[in-house]
Design a protein around this motif. Structure first.
Motif, PDB file in Angstrom:
ATOM      1  N   HIS A   9       0.844  -1.192   0.000  1.00 13.16           N
ATOM      2  CA  HIS A   9       0.000   0.000   0.000  1.00 13.16           C
ATOM      3  C   HIS A   9       0.888   1.253   0.000  1.00 13.16           C
ATOM      4  O   HIS A   9       1.906   1.292   0.699  1.00 13.16           O
ATOM      5  CB  HIS A   9      -0.887  -0.025   1.253  1.00 13.16           C
ATOM      6  CG  HIS A   9      -1.967   1.004   1.235  1.00 13.16           C
ATOM      7  ND1 HIS A   9      -1.720   2.341   1.456  1.00 13.16           N
ATOM      8  CD2 HIS A   9      -3.296   0.894   1.036  1.00 13.16           C
ATOM      9  CE1 HIS A   9      -2.859   3.006   1.386  1.00 13.16           C
ATOM     10  NE2 HIS A   9      -3.829   2.148   1.123  1.00 13.16           N
ATOM     11  N   PRO A  10       0.518   2.275  -0.776  1.00 13.36           N
ATOM     12  CA  PRO A  10       1.363   3.482  -0.861  1.00 13.36           C
ATOM     13  C   PRO A  10       1.679   4.111   0.494  1.00 13.36           C
ATOM     14  O   PRO A  10       2.792   4.602   0.711  1.00 13.36           O
ATOM     15  CB  PRO A  10       0.523   4.445  -1.719  1.00 13.36           C
ATOM     16  CG  PRO A  10      -0.389   3.572  -2.507  1.00 13.36           C
ATOM     17  CD  PRO A  10      -0.659   2.349  -1.684  1.00 13.36           C
ATOM     18  N   LEU A  11       0.739   4.080   1.416  1.00 14.62           N
ATOM     19  CA  LEU A  11       0.998   4.682   2.735  1.00 14.62           C
ATOM     20  C   LEU A  11       2.102   3.926   3.469  1.00 14.62           C
ATOM     21  O   LEU A  11       2.975   4.536   4.097  1.00 14.62           O
ATOM     22  CB  LEU A  11      -0.274   4.617   3.592  1.00 14.62           C
ATOM     23  CG  LEU A  11      -1.169   5.843   3.623  1.00 14.62           C
ATOM     24  CD1 LEU A  11      -2.406   5.538   4.455  1.00 14.62           C
ATOM     25  CD2 LEU A  11      -0.430   7.037   4.195  1.00 14.62           C
ATOM     26  N   VAL A  12       2.046   2.599   3.384  1.00 15.97           N
ATOM     27  CA  VAL A  12       3.060   1.777   4.048  1.00 15.97           C
ATOM     28  C   VAL A  12       4.421   2.037   3.409  1.00 15.97           C
ATOM     29  O   VAL A  12       5.431   2.232   4.102  1.00 15.97           O
ATOM     30  CB  VAL A  12       2.693   0.276   3.954  1.00 15.97           C
ATOM     31  CG1 VAL A  12       3.822  -0.597   4.474  1.00 15.97           C
ATOM     32  CG2 VAL A  12       1.404  -0.002   4.721  1.00 15.97           C
ATOM     33  N   GLN A  13       4.446   2.061   2.082  1.00 17.35           N
ATOM     34  CA  GLN A  13       5.716   2.253   1.385  1.00 17.35           C
ATOM     35  C   GLN A  13       6.297   3.642   1.655  1.00 17.35           C
ATOM     36  O   GLN A  13       7.505   3.797   1.850  1.00 17.35           O
ATOM     37  CB  GLN A  13       5.528   2.009  -0.126  1.00 17.35           C
ATOM     38  CG  GLN A  13       5.159   0.570  -0.445  1.00 17.35           C
ATOM     39  CD  GLN A  13       6.135  -0.435   0.185  1.00 17.35           C
ATOM     40  OE1 GLN A  13       7.342  -0.263   0.119  1.00 17.35           O
ATOM     41  NE2 GLN A  13       5.605  -1.469   0.825  1.00 17.35           N
ATOM     42  N   HIS A  14       5.433   4.642   1.703  1.00 17.61           N
ATOM     43  CA  HIS A  14       5.893   6.011   1.989  1.00 17.61           C
ATOM     44  C   HIS A  14       6.501   6.080   3.399  1.00 17.61           C
ATOM     45  O   HIS A  14       7.596   6.618   3.595  1.00 17.61           O
ATOM     46  CB  HIS A  14       4.712   6.981   1.867  1.00 17.61           C
ATOM     47  CG  HIS A  14       5.067   8.392   2.197  1.00 17.61           C
ATOM     48  ND1 HIS A  14       5.572   9.276   1.274  1.00 17.61           N
ATOM     49  CD2 HIS A  14       5.018   9.059   3.378  1.00 17.61           C
ATOM     50  CE1 HIS A  14       5.823  10.432   1.859  1.00 17.61           C
ATOM     51  NE2 HIS A  14       5.491  10.336   3.135  1.00 17.61           N
ATOM     52  N   LYS A  15       5.796   5.513   4.346  1.00 13.55           N
ATOM     53  CA  LYS A  15       6.265   5.592   5.743  1.00 13.55           C
ATOM     54  C   LYS A  15       7.538   4.764   5.937  1.00 13.55           C
ATOM     55  O   LYS A  15       8.439   5.168   6.675  1.00 13.55           O
ATOM     56  CB  LYS A  15       5.153   5.145   6.693  1.00 13.55           C
ATOM     57  CG  LYS A  15       4.006   6.155   6.768  1.00 13.55           C
ATOM     58  CD  LYS A  15       2.870   5.678   7.621  1.00 13.55           C
ATOM     59  CE  LYS A  15       1.658   6.581   7.483  1.00 13.55           C
ATOM     60  NZ  LYS A  15       1.908   7.964   7.929  1.00 13.55           N
ATOM     61  N   LEU A  16       7.617   3.624   5.259  1.00 14.34           N
ATOM     62  CA  LEU A  16       8.828   2.812   5.376  1.00 14.34           C
ATOM     63  C   LEU A  16      10.032   3.559   4.778  1.00 14.34           C
ATOM     64  O   LEU A  16      11.141   3.509   5.323  1.00 14.34           O
ATOM     65  CB  LEU A  16       8.637   1.458   4.673  1.00 14.34           C
ATOM     66  CG  LEU A  16       9.844   0.539   4.766  1.00 14.34           C
ATOM     67  CD1 LEU A  16      10.097   0.107   6.214  1.00 14.34           C
ATOM     68  CD2 LEU A  16       9.668  -0.694   3.890  1.00 14.34           C
TER      69      LEU A  16
END
Ligand code: URA
Length: 209
Positions: A9-16
């Motif tokens: 998910h884009p949110l997970v990838q952004h935060k990671l």
């Protein structure tokens, strides 16, 4: 790899991605780990059992669904797993939590257990093992053994980043355990750190580098 779910998910990838940056500060890193954990857990409980209930809204009678399973248990592998506990408890405030203390022997990289405290009567409840970095898989595999010895039957592993070596180790030693990840990275280096990874998750969470 049907037992491995990479949450892309884009949110997970952004935060990671923010977690990985060397310039990300401790207080930011903590918040990010908390948020990513909640998002991984959101995916990991997709199959949780719900039941239909009657309710009354301000407009009148209706129906809804509630989680009907017993409260899950979150087990943090000390010390870095502690950083994942707040995110898990944010979604399940009524859950119980356990702790397994392991450190990696500096020379052999073999996990050594120094602490274990699990809630009682956890045989039949969903148990989520929180281990941010699945490197060699040694610590996670040892922790899963501890849970199984305590009678736990339903175990899922939540990690931010895994090395292929760690995934392989868990799949071989515990093929019944499903793994939820934000990323599978390239490899381990000679010190068993994940490359590119994010460094030492414990040090970054607690500012001890
Ligand atoms: N533990 C960490 O904190 N980072 C790694 O890269 C590997 C193990």
């Amino acid at each position: 790899m049907e037992n491995v779910v990479v949450v892309d998910h884009p949110l997970v990838q952004h935060k990671l991605t923010q977690c990985r940056r060397v310039e990300t500060e401790t207080w930011q890193f903590r918040d990010l780990v908390e948020e990513i954990t909640a998002l991984l857990l959101y995916e990991a409980v997709r199959d949780i059992t719900t039941a239909e209930i009657d309710l009354v809204t301000p407009v009148g009678p209706g129906k809804g669904r509630v989680i009907s399973e017993a409260a899950p248990v979150f087990v943090a592998v000390l010390r870095a797993g502690l950083g994942m506990v707040p995110g898990a408890l944010r979604l399940f405030p009524y859950a119980r939590a356990g702790h397994i203390g392991l450190y990696r022997d500096h020379d052999t990289h073999v996990p050594v257990e120094y602490y274990c405290n699990l809630p009682p009567a956890i045989n039949d409840v969903d148990c989520f093992l929180l281990e941010p970095m699945l490197a060699t898989g040694g610590s996670a595999s040892h922790a899963i053994n501890v849970l199984k010895k305590a009678g736990v039957q339903k175990i899922k592993l939540l990690s931010l980043i895994a090395a292929p070596e760690g995934i392989k180790a868990i799949m071989q030693s515990h093929p019944d355990v499903k793994i939820y990840l934000a990323s599978v990275d390239e490899k381990l280096n000679e010190n068993a750190y994940i490359v590119p990874g994010l460094g030492d998750a414990g040090d970054r969470l607690f500012g001890t580098a």
